[in-house]
Design a protein around this motif. Structure first.
Motif, PDB file in Angstrom:
ATOM      1  N   ALA A   7       0.521  -5.011  -2.512  1.00 54.49           N
ATOM      2  CA  ALA A   7       0.754  -3.515  -3.191  1.00 54.49           C
ATOM      3  C   ALA A   7       0.019  -2.505  -2.284  1.00 54.49           C
ATOM      4  O   ALA A   7       0.551  -1.424  -2.156  1.00 54.49           O
ATOM      5  CB  ALA A   7      -0.043  -3.665  -4.436  1.00 54.49           C
ATOM      6  N   GLY A   8      -0.960  -2.839  -1.159  1.00 55.50           N
ATOM      7  CA  GLY A   8      -1.410  -1.895  -0.391  1.00 55.50           C
ATOM      8  C   GLY A   8      -0.751  -1.559   1.061  1.00 55.50           C
ATOM      9  O   GLY A   8      -1.323  -0.969   1.666  1.00 55.50           O
ATOM     10  N   ALA A  13       6.762  -6.056   3.322  1.00 57.25           N
ATOM     11  CA  ALA A  13       5.954  -6.478   4.203  1.00 57.25           C
ATOM     12  C   ALA A  13       6.465  -7.960   4.691  1.00 57.25           C
ATOM     13  O   ALA A  13       6.668  -8.905   3.797  1.00 57.25           O
ATOM     14  CB  ALA A  13       4.570  -6.634   3.775  1.00 57.25           C
ATOM     15  N   ALA A  14       6.422  -8.385   5.961  1.00 57.00           N
ATOM     16  CA  ALA A  14       6.608  -9.731   6.465  1.00 57.00           C
ATOM     17  C   ALA A  14       5.569 -10.550   6.283  1.00 57.00           C
ATOM     18  O   ALA A  14       4.541 -10.228   6.018  1.00 57.00           O
ATOM     19  CB  ALA A  14       6.817  -9.606   8.029  1.00 57.00           C
ATOM     20  N   VAL A  45      13.052  -9.792   0.051  1.00 53.14           N
ATOM     21  CA  VAL A  45      14.103  -9.105   0.452  1.00 53.14           C
ATOM     22  C   VAL A  45      14.567  -9.462   1.717  1.00 53.14           C
ATOM     23  O   VAL A  45      14.746  -8.871   3.052  1.00 53.14           O
ATOM     24  CB  VAL A  45      13.704  -7.559   0.366  1.00 53.14           C
ATOM     25  N   GLY A  46      14.874 -10.884   1.902  1.00 55.27           N
ATOM     26  CA  GLY A  46      15.167 -11.422   3.191  1.00 55.27           C
ATOM     27  C   GLY A  46      14.504 -11.215   4.319  1.00 55.27           C
ATOM     28  O   GLY A  46      13.069 -11.597   4.062  1.00 55.27           O
ATOM     29  N   ARG A  51       7.906  -7.386  -1.356  1.00 57.59           N
ATOM     30  CA  ARG A  51       7.571  -6.082  -1.965  1.00 57.59           C
ATOM     31  C   ARG A  51       6.984  -6.553  -3.311  1.00 57.59           C
ATOM     32  O   ARG A  51       7.393  -7.654  -3.822  1.00 57.59           O
ATOM     33  CB  ARG A  51       8.513  -5.252  -1.962  1.00 57.59           C
ATOM     34  N   VAL A  52       6.388  -5.775  -3.747  1.00 58.53           N
ATOM     35  CA  VAL A  52       5.770  -5.785  -5.422  1.00 58.53           C
ATOM     36  C   VAL A  52       7.048  -5.703  -6.254  1.00 58.53           C
ATOM     37  O   VAL A  52       8.003  -5.024  -6.190  1.00 58.53           O
ATOM     38  CB  VAL A  52       4.928  -4.504  -5.798  1.00 58.53           C
TER      39      VAL A  52
END
Length: 256
Positions: A7-8, A13-14, A45-46, A51-52
């Motif tokens: 979340a931060g 984020a990979a 997301v691929g 992501r949150v």
């Protein structure tokens, strides 16, 4: 810890970046993220990463919506409800369901038989908000939802989804709440459907023609909300969450 770390970060984020931020092995981080994904708390997301997820946001809504998101979206709901004398509700998608994130209810619409429950989950196959989201998903995702909810599908649902996609809005009458009628439009960012914005009222007070005349008003309000919501949920990784860190304004009240 993994969810809080994600979340931060700039999202998506990979996996290696999340593991590095945590100071944990990639394999261990992957297992935790996969478990969170299966429960809807994280979205994959691929190749862009993680992501949150909207279920985590819905859970946060039970404790109090994110201040920066509320500061930018709640006044829009208040204006919409105040200008139409109907209840305005913001839902976000969570897998095969949608979660109620925010609501603005006019004073006269406090029907004892109907309650606005922040965090309430309902299937995408039921109600105008769920179907407004479902109708605008890619065909492969529609099929996945219908397959998972096969027992709830009636013979006219696919036809209705095509009509909703063509009209750009959905109607419902007593679908999730007895005695209520509503209209909903999808909240979209680029090609992604994030949620839906709806207006509803007692069936005795509003008919479908009256709601149809409000479709443009709801659509305009949805456009105002889509930007802030996209900054948190949307696919554009260049839009950082901290861009929404603003001091919340004084929220207008409906009973003034």
């Amino acid at each position: 810890m993994v969810l809080e770390t994600l979340a931060g970060m700039e999202q998506p984020a990979a996996l290696p970046a999340v593991a590095e931020r945590l100071g944990a092995p990639v394999s261990q981080t992957y297992r935790v993220l996969r478990a969170l994904q299966e429960e809807g708390f994280v979205d994959h997301v691929g190749r862009r990463g993680y992501r949150v997820g909207t279920r985590a946001i819905g859970l946060g809504a039970l404790l109090g919506p994110w201040p920066e998101l509320r500061a930018l979206t709640y006044p829009v709901l208040v204006r919409l409800a105040g200008g139409t004398s109907l209840s305005a509700r913001l839902h976000v998608r969570s897998g095969y369901d949608r979660v109620l994130l925010l609501a603005a209810v006019p004073p006269h619409d406090h029907d004892p038989s109907w309650r606005t429950r922040i965090g309430e989950r309902s299937p995408l196959t039921r109600g105008c908000s769920g179907r407004a989201i479902l109708a605008h998903l890619p065909e492969s995702e529609i099929e996945a939802v219908l397959g998972a909810r096969a027992g709830e599908e009636d013979g006219t649902l696919r036809t209705e989804l095509r009509r909703i996609r063509g009209d750009g809005f959905a109607f419902s009458s007593a679908a999730n709440h007895a005695g209520r009628r509503g209209i909903s439009v999808p909240l979209t960012s680029a090609s992604e459907v994030m949620g839906a914005l709806s207006l509803s009222g007692p069936q005795a007070a509003v008919d479908e023609d009256g709601l149809r005349r409000l479709a443009g008003t709801v659509r305009a309000a949805a456009d105002d909300i889509a930007g802030p919501l996209s900054a948190m949920l949307g696919p554009d990784a260049t839009r950082r969450r901290y861009a929404l860190d603003v001091l919340p304004p004084e929220h207008p009240r409906l009973d003034r």
